[in-house]
Write a protein that holds these residues in place. Structure first.
Motif, PDB file in Angstrom:
ATOM      1  N   LYS A 245      -0.556  28.043 -23.450  1.00 48.20           N
ATOM      2  CA  LYS A 245       0.007  27.904 -22.229  1.00 48.20           C
ATOM      3  C   LYS A 245      -0.506  29.134 -21.427  1.00 48.20           C
ATOM      4  O   LYS A 245      -1.034  28.859 -20.150  1.00 48.20           O
ATOM      5  N   TYR A 369       6.954  31.684 -10.888  1.00 49.69           N
ATOM      6  CA  TYR A 369       6.627  30.451 -11.887  1.00 49.69           C
ATOM      7  C   TYR A 369       6.918  31.121 -13.321  1.00 49.69           C
ATOM      8  O   TYR A 369       6.576  32.098 -13.930  1.00 49.69           O
ATOM      9  N   ALA A 372       3.996  28.243 -15.741  1.00 50.27           N
ATOM     10  CA  ALA A 372       3.317  27.242 -14.959  1.00 50.27           C
ATOM     11  C   ALA A 372       2.352  27.888 -14.040  1.00 50.27           C
ATOM     12  O   ALA A 372       2.350  29.086 -13.744  1.00 50.27           O
TER      13      ALA A 372
ATOM     14  N   THR B 106      12.469  17.573  -9.579  1.00 53.62           N
ATOM     15  CA  THR B 106      11.329  17.744 -10.825  1.00 53.62           C
ATOM     16  C   THR B 106      10.208  16.865 -10.433  1.00 53.62           C
ATOM     17  O   THR B 106      10.271  15.917 -10.162  1.00 53.62           O
ATOM     18  N   ASN B 109       5.020  15.755 -13.382  1.00 52.69           N
ATOM     19  CA  ASN B 109       4.672  16.495 -14.641  1.00 52.69           C
ATOM     20  C   ASN B 109       5.467  17.344 -15.116  1.00 52.69           C
ATOM     21  O   ASN B 109       5.442  18.027 -16.106  1.00 52.69           O
ATOM     22  N   LEU B 111       7.657  19.725 -13.990  1.00 53.54           N
ATOM     23  CA  LEU B 111       7.933  21.133 -13.283  1.00 53.54           C
ATOM     24  C   LEU B 111       9.280  21.064 -12.564  1.00 53.54           C
ATOM     25  O   LEU B 111       9.266  20.221 -11.807  1.00 53.54           O
ATOM     26  N   GLY B 415       8.459  25.662 -15.897  1.00 56.94           N
ATOM     27  CA  GLY B 415       7.641  24.693 -16.760  1.00 56.94           C
ATOM     28  C   GLY B 415       7.404  24.946 -18.077  1.00 56.94           C
ATOM     29  O   GLY B 415       8.153  25.833 -18.782  1.00 56.94           O
ATOM     30  N   GLN B 418       2.520  23.690 -17.193  1.00 53.66           N
ATOM     31  CA  GLN B 418       1.961  22.794 -15.823  1.00 53.66           C
ATOM     32  C   GLN B 418       0.690  23.597 -15.344  1.00 53.66           C
ATOM     33  O   GLN B 418       1.068  24.571 -15.127  1.00 53.66           O
ATOM     34  N   THR B 419      -0.305  22.899 -15.269  1.00 47.46           N
ATOM     35  CA  THR B 419      -1.544  23.406 -14.463  1.00 47.46           C
ATOM     36  C   THR B 419      -1.783  22.192 -13.520  1.00 47.46           C
ATOM     37  O   THR B 419      -1.153  21.058 -13.579  1.00 47.46           O
ATOM     38  N   ARG B 420      -2.620  22.370 -12.689  1.00 49.65           N
ATOM     39  CA  ARG B 420      -3.072  21.493 -11.369  1.00 49.65           C
ATOM     40  C   ARG B 420      -4.370  21.098 -11.778  1.00 49.65           C
ATOM     41  O   ARG B 420      -5.137  21.857 -11.899  1.00 49.65           O
TER      42      ARG B 420
END
Lengths: 420, 420
Positions: A245, A369, A372, B106, B109, B111, B415, B418-420
């Motif tokens: 992560k 965050y 994330a 939410t 993904n 988050l 999260g 989670q990444t974008r």
């Protein structure tokens, strides 16, 4: 104030906008949406005219030797103009932020109290090269019932003029007065400064651009400002951070789009985690071409890194450079963010819920965050539909600002003669 | 910055407040409420000490020849101090404005996004003579999890010092650090000006007092300001106004408490109504001792009135004087309010719903009244429970400001990588 031919009368433009705002505030949602569709169609039909005007700016930019990134922000194409138009159609789909009764109640004496959302009035938009702001900001302003005074950067002057001319033509076919969209064509600094103090006619200024533009507006304007954000964003990798992560988030936040405000600038790494995961971290940094500016401890672990100075902690790189600070607990991480953060987006990676809670509670920023990437601080990514900017201030609106940030409220009281 | 003994170190006080704000922000609602009760009890127990200190201010005030109204605002009594204490107990009863999840959702993904209310941090309160602000503002700040830096007027210095000393003693018995309440004891102008630009340590400035104090803060502060209000309030009596309602509202708004910001300053009267109801209007004005400053038409109807000048339209009388403007339709009334109003409270009396709607929609003010008195623009009267002031600005908070105006939001994202 004397006005010469060289100085356009910015004040008369602002007054005209204020007057148009009244007419605009009485339009129905349907009338505003129809206007946005007509604007979109007319922009698409006039692609050629806009591209010709854009070529003038591009030519001047090439002569001035602007860098590739700058030229890229300046350059339009048929596709980009169609994207602008689609953006307007998306805004038409969004809920009207005005006319919402946020709360209502009746006093014991029978007086009905309603708290209703209404447009701010006139929005002053001060921005740099990107001509897309001319269209995006106009769409958001009109949808929320506000008139807009646009002051774009001089390097996009020809493009912006052409876009506004096309939008003015389009507005003729709508219920929205042309005067609701004002464009300050002067490249004079004085024209911008006039906007700073026009409290009578302009309800809010929104600067969009680099730190120096934003600071100039915040420090000199007496008109209220919606401060949009410089993001010196941090990622704290705790001793109890999951390795996968942590690395995924670090890479995403740093490399996905290094030039944007929600990109990562400083990784704060717990020494215990660094000691254990040095090899995989170093490999990852090399793989993604990330250059490290670290404190002394970081340097001892990460080869090819250079010693960080005060500048490294304080400024945005907006590149593949990364500052690395080592700490021995979450409190030190929080203190570092307190000292250098810009209250934009801050992240922690940890499997320890109590540590995460401490971080989320004590770090003062618009977006926090846990496990994330900071890259989600974005109106689009969070599902706001459209965004006028990301606020790093605490009053009015904080974080990504959608249409509701362009409204205020009125208390509307209806009675039958109540007195106190 | 060099600090001499004569200049107290305002900056170090603000830094201490910022630090205390962190501790305060982690306290539970119960811990804050308990502290408010302890503050209330301790104030009551120390009435004598506070009254002695107040006598010093009163003596100085008498020597300086302050007027009766001023001396009345300055003077404390056992009853008043017990009222302050009760005010704190009332604040303890109010809902905690922090920690509310305003919305949560939410993303696809996974988050989790939560928009949560949090304290602003440190509030800078700049106010004039009234020592009650010292207690009221402190109670509202602490309940909303904020530290406060108090800068009161020099004429109440001795009283304020004593009150703060008592509150500091009380805080020792609570979970709230004493440093959460800072009092700037310097009467130096420079001390106030230091607060204006302390963006690093102070999150918002709230000026409470006359127009010149408010303007000084608004025009010079780079710290964001919650602008509280000067009220140049209007009552428009339409041609279709019910006579009894119109006169009751006029008398109430003008005479109930002429010195407050929601009191009536200008009556805008439709000529048709004036012609028909001249006699009863004149009788009422005389009965209540209201002095009219009118335009020429008003003068021709109302005996003993004097011609109004620009000043009469623009300023608050805060007395039994009343400006009277005659118009021939609602649009002229709206234009007059647009030109001279301060966006505080504006009222219309009419039985015509369409006319009322036009007025309520087009007049730009925080509170609009149809057939009711402007005197209701007040946190207490509207049922807010407590009020930090009445905002005449459009951003953040408009109209009477209760506890929620002392909060901002954080977007809290949780999260699992989670990444974008």
């Amino acid at each position: 104030m004397s006005v010469t031919k060289e100085q356009p009368n910015v004040e008369s433009q602002a007054i005209a906008a204020k007057k148009a705002a009244k007419t605009l505030s009485l339009l129905s949602t349907e009338e505003k949406n129809e206007a946005l569709h007509i604007l979109a169609d007319t922009l698409e039909k006039n692609t050629e005219v806009i591209l010709e005007a854009n070529e003038v700016d591009l030519q001047a930019g090439r002569e001035k030797g602007y860098d590739t990134a700058y030229m890229d922000r300046l350059a339009l194409s048929k596709e980009r103009i169609f994207d602008f138009a689609d953006g307007l159609r998306q805004v038409a789909k969004l809920e009207d932020p005005t006319g919402n009764i946020l709360s209502n109640w009746t006093l014991d004496n029978g007086l009905l109290v309603e708290k209703v959302t209404v447009p701010l009035g006139v929005i002053g938009m001060i921005y740099e090269a990107r001509p897309n702001v001319t269209v995006d900001a106009t769409g958001l302003a009109l949808k929320s019932g506000n008139a807009i005074v646009l002051k774009g950067g001089s390097s996009a002057l020809s493009s912006n003029k052409a876009i506004v001319q096309v939008m003015h033509e389009a507005l003729k076919e709508t219920k929205i007065p042309q005067e609701a969209v004002q464009f300050i064509a002067s490249t004079d600094r004085e024209a911008t400064q006039q906007l700073f103090t026009m409290k009578e006619h302009i309800d809010v200024l929104i600067p969009r651009g680099g730190g120096s533009l934003i600071n100039a507006v915040v420090n000199n304007a007496t008109v209220p400002v919606l401060e949009t954000g410089v993001g010196n964003c941090h990622l704290y990798i705790d001793v109890e951070a999951d390795v996968e992560k942590a690395l995924n988030i670090l890479v995403n936040a740093k490399t996905d789009r290094p030039a944007v405000c929600n990109a990562l600038e400083t990784a704060i790494i717990h020494e215990g985690w660094l000691e254990k995961n040095r090899d995989v971290l170093v490999k990852t940094l090399q793989e993604y071409g990330i250059s490290v500016h670290g404190d002394e401890t970081a340097l001892s672990y990460i080869p090819n890194s250079v010693l960080a100075n005060e500048e490294d902690w304080a400024n945005e790189y907006l590149s593949l450079d990364l500052a690395v600070k080592t700490v021995s607990n979450v409190e030190e991480a929080i203190d570092h963010i307190e000292a250098y953060g810009t209250k934009h987006s801050e992240a922690i990676v940890t499997e320890n819920k109590a540590t995460a809670k401490t971080f989320m509670s004590l770090v003062d920023a618009s977006a926090l965050y846990h496990n994330a990437s900071t890259r989600f601080t974005d109106g689009g990514a969070l599902g706001f539909g459209a965004e006028i900017g990301i606020s790093t201030q605490k009053l009015h609106a904080r974080g990504p600002m959608g249409l509701p940030a362009l409204t205020t409220v009125k208390f509307m009281m209806s009675g039958n003669g109540q007195t106190r």
